[in-house]
Design a protein around this motif. Structure first.
Motif, short mmCIF file in Angstrom:
data_model
loop_
_atom_site.label_atom_id
_atom_site.label_comp_id
_atom_site.label_asym_id
_atom_site.label_seq_id
_atom_site.Cartn_x
_atom_site.Cartn_y
_atom_site.Cartn_z
N ARG A 72 0.83 -1.21 0.00
CA ARG A 72 0.00 0.00 0.00
C ARG A 72 0.87 1.26 0.00
NH1 ARG A 72 -3.74 1.01 4.96
NH2 ARG A 72 -1.87 2.06 5.61
N SER A 73 2.02 1.17 0.65
CA SER A 73 2.95 2.30 0.69
C SER A 73 3.81 2.39 -0.57
CB SER A 73 3.87 2.17 1.91
OG SER A 73 3.13 2.21 3.10
N GLY A 74 3.70 1.39 -1.45
CA GLY A 74 4.47 1.40 -2.69
C GLY A 74 5.95 1.10 -2.50
N LEU A 75 6.27 0.36 -1.44
CA LEU A 75 7.67 0.06 -1.14
C LEU A 75 8.04 -1.35 -1.57
CD1 LEU A 75 7.79 1.46 2.51
CD2 LEU A 75 8.74 2.54 0.47
N THR A 76 9.27 -1.52 -2.01
CA THR A 76 9.81 -2.85 -2.24
C THR A 76 10.38 -3.37 -0.92
OG1 THR A 76 12.03 -2.05 -2.74
CG2 THR A 76 10.47 -2.22 -4.61
N ARG A 132 17.07 -3.45 8.04
CA ARG A 132 17.02 -4.92 7.95
C ARG A 132 17.19 -5.34 6.50
NH1 ARG A 132 16.56 -7.51 13.07
NH2 ARG A 132 15.83 -5.87 14.43
N PRO A 133 17.79 -6.48 6.26
CA PRO A 133 17.94 -6.94 4.87
C PRO A 133 16.59 -7.41 4.30
CG PRO A 133 18.85 -8.57 6.38
CD PRO A 133 18.46 -7.37 7.21
N PRO A 134 16.44 -7.32 2.98
CA PRO A 134 15.20 -7.78 2.36
C PRO A 134 14.87 -9.24 2.69
CG PRO A 134 16.51 -6.55 0.78
CD PRO A 134 17.35 -6.72 2.01
N SER A 135 15.89 -10.08 2.85
CA SER A 135 15.64 -11.49 3.17
C SER A 135 14.95 -11.64 4.52
CB SER A 135 16.94 -12.29 3.15
OG SER A 135 17.87 -11.76 4.08
N TYR A 136 15.32 -10.81 5.48
CA TYR A 136 14.66 -10.81 6.79
C TYR A 136 13.18 -10.45 6.63
CZ TYR A 136 13.27 -9.01 11.40
OH TYR A 136 12.59 -8.77 12.57
N LEU A 137 12.92 -9.38 5.85
CA LEU A 137 11.54 -8.94 5.66
C LEU A 137 10.72 -9.98 4.90
CD1 LEU A 137 12.24 -5.20 4.86
CD2 LEU A 137 11.36 -6.17 6.99
N GLU A 193 7.36 -11.59 6.25
CA GLU A 193 6.11 -11.53 5.50
C GLU A 193 5.53 -12.92 5.24
OE1 GLU A 193 6.39 -9.17 1.95
OE2 GLU A 193 6.58 -7.30 3.08
N ASN A 194 6.38 -13.92 5.20
CA ASN A 194 5.91 -15.29 4.97
C ASN A 194 5.64 -16.05 6.27
OD1 ASN A 194 5.80 -15.63 2.03
ND2 ASN A 194 7.93 -15.01 2.17
N GLY A 195 5.71 -15.34 7.40
CA GLY A 195 5.38 -15.94 8.69
C GLY A 195 6.43 -16.89 9.23
N ARG A 196 7.64 -16.82 8.69
CA ARG A 196 8.70 -17.75 9.10
C ARG A 196 9.54 -17.25 10.28
NH1 ARG A 196 9.66 -18.23 3.24
NH2 ARG A 196 8.30 -19.92 2.55
N LEU A 197 9.39 -15.98 10.61
CA LEU A 197 10.11 -15.47 11.79
C LEU A 197 9.26 -14.42 12.46
CD1 LEU A 197 11.46 -12.43 11.28
CD2 LEU A 197 13.08 -13.73 9.98
N GLU A 198 9.56 -14.21 13.72
CA GLU A 198 8.80 -13.26 14.52
C GLU A 198 9.73 -12.12 14.93
OE1 GLU A 198 6.68 -15.21 17.71
OE2 GLU A 198 6.51 -17.02 16.51
N PRO A 199 9.33 -10.90 14.63
CA PRO A 199 10.20 -9.77 14.94
C PRO A 199 10.21 -9.45 16.43
CG PRO A 199 8.13 -8.95 14.12
CD PRO A 199 8.08 -10.46 14.01
#
Length: 129
Positions: free
Chosen positions: A25-29, A39-44, A48-54
């Motif tokens: 919605r914010s138009g961000l990659t 944070r690196p994109p891989s972390y995000l 986003e895929n529910g594989r880690l908890e921030p």
């Protein structure tokens, strides 16, 4: 899943969908958001895929970068119908019938349209419990 004080359940998969929803919605990659929160994109992607908890600090940074609140990101409801269908399908495929049928899980990406998701979820729902 952890239960919050108000009785709602924390779900990392829903959190991930909510982060993705706000990011898009914010138009961000992933890379642009990663730069904003350090944070690196891989972390995000994993988040986003529910594989880690921030951790709480990272969650607060995400909320600020996305122009929302931590409470909104932790809301236990999927952000939209599409996210709800994706979450339900993943859970149904990994449940009793997914294992019994021995079918490969459908990997849901942007190219899978909402009608197909509705149909797949409906087929699983039609199976006896």
């Amino acid at each position: 899943m952890d239960v919050a004080r108000d009785g709602s359940q924390y779900d990392p998969v829903v959190l991930g969908h909510r982060v993705r929803h706000h990011r898009r919605r914010s138009g961000l990659t992933l890379s642009e958001l990663g730069t904003r929160v350090g944070r690196p994109p891989s972390y995000l992607s994993q988040l986003e895929n529910g594989r880690l908890e921030p951790k709480l600090g990272a969650l607060a940074d995400l909320a600020t970068a996305l122009g929302t609140t931590t409470g909104d990101l932790l809301d236990p409801t999927p952000p939209d119908r599409r996210a709800e269908l994706e979450i339900r399908l993943a859970r149904l495929q990994s449940g009793q019938w997914g294992e019994a049928l021995g079918l490969p899980a459908v990997r849901v990406g942007a190219r899978v349209d909402d009608d197909l998701l509705e149909t797949l979820v409906g087929l699983y729902d039609a199976l006896p419990e």
